[in-house]
Design an enzyme around this catalytic site. Structure first.
Site, short mmCIF file in Angstrom:
data_model
loop_
_atom_site.label_atom_id
_atom_site.label_comp_id
_atom_site.label_asym_id
_atom_site.label_seq_id
_atom_site.Cartn_x
_atom_site.Cartn_y
_atom_site.Cartn_z
N HIS A 15 0.77 -1.09 0.18
CA HIS A 15 -0.20 -0.02 0.10
C HIS A 15 1.01 1.38 -0.02
O HIS A 15 2.02 1.31 0.42
CB HIS A 15 -1.04 0.12 1.17
CG HIS A 15 -1.89 -1.09 1.33
ND1 HIS A 15 -2.87 -1.36 0.45
CD2 HIS A 15 -1.98 -2.11 2.12
CE1 HIS A 15 -3.37 -2.59 0.74
NE2 HIS A 15 -2.96 -2.98 1.66
N HIS A 16 0.14 2.21 -0.60
CA HIS A 16 0.77 3.77 -0.61
C HIS A 16 0.98 4.22 0.98
O HIS A 16 -0.21 4.19 1.54
CB HIS A 16 0.35 4.54 -1.36
CG HIS A 16 0.48 4.02 -2.68
ND1 HIS A 16 1.42 4.32 -3.61
CD2 HIS A 16 -0.74 3.64 -3.65
CE1 HIS A 16 1.24 3.81 -4.86
NE2 HIS A 16 -0.01 3.26 -4.86
N TRP A 17 1.99 4.70 1.39
CA TRP A 17 1.99 5.28 2.73
C TRP A 17 1.10 6.49 2.78
O TRP A 17 1.16 7.30 1.89
CB TRP A 17 3.44 5.79 3.20
CG TRP A 17 4.37 4.45 3.49
CD1 TRP A 17 5.33 3.75 2.49
CD2 TRP A 17 4.20 3.78 4.55
NE1 TRP A 17 5.87 2.93 3.04
CE2 TRP A 17 5.18 2.66 4.37
CE3 TRP A 17 3.58 3.87 5.84
CZ2 TRP A 17 5.43 1.59 5.26
CZ3 TRP A 17 3.78 2.77 6.79
CH2 TRP A 17 4.97 1.89 6.54
N SER A 18 0.42 6.65 4.05
CA SER A 18 -0.42 7.75 4.26
C SER A 18 -0.80 8.07 5.66
O SER A 18 -0.38 7.01 6.61
CB SER A 18 -1.73 7.92 3.24
OG SER A 18 -2.43 6.66 3.75
N MET A 60 -3.82 6.18 -3.40
CA MET A 60 -3.64 7.31 -2.91
C MET A 60 -3.49 8.31 -3.93
O MET A 60 -3.17 9.67 -3.47
CB MET A 60 -2.45 7.26 -1.89
CG MET A 60 -2.94 6.45 -0.70
SD MET A 60 -4.32 7.03 0.07
CE MET A 60 -3.57 8.81 0.51
#
Length: 69
Positions: A15-18, A60
């Protein structure tokens, strides 16, 4: 032990970091205020997905573009 080593070698983050930078009312409880201004650094704002207070269920890219826009 072998199962543990296999699991550690096989798992990865896809997953993309957020939502990595905490928002809050003051520097004691957060890094950013509600307008993404960094406490203690005049004129600096975070304009990427790390400033989003909620993790998106989808990709994202669109939320990140809107933050930076």
């Amino acid at each position: 032990v072998l199962v543990h080593e296999f699991i550690r070698a096989s798992i990865f983050q896809a997953h993309h970091w957020s939502s990595a930078v905490r928002m809050g009312p003051d520097a004691q409880t957060a890094v950013l205020d509600a307008q993404a201004r960094v406490f203690g650094v005049e004129g600096l704002r975070v304009a990427d997905a790390s400033s989003l207070p909620i993790i998106s269920d989808g990709n994202m890219a669109a939320p990140a573009y809107l933050v930076g826009w």
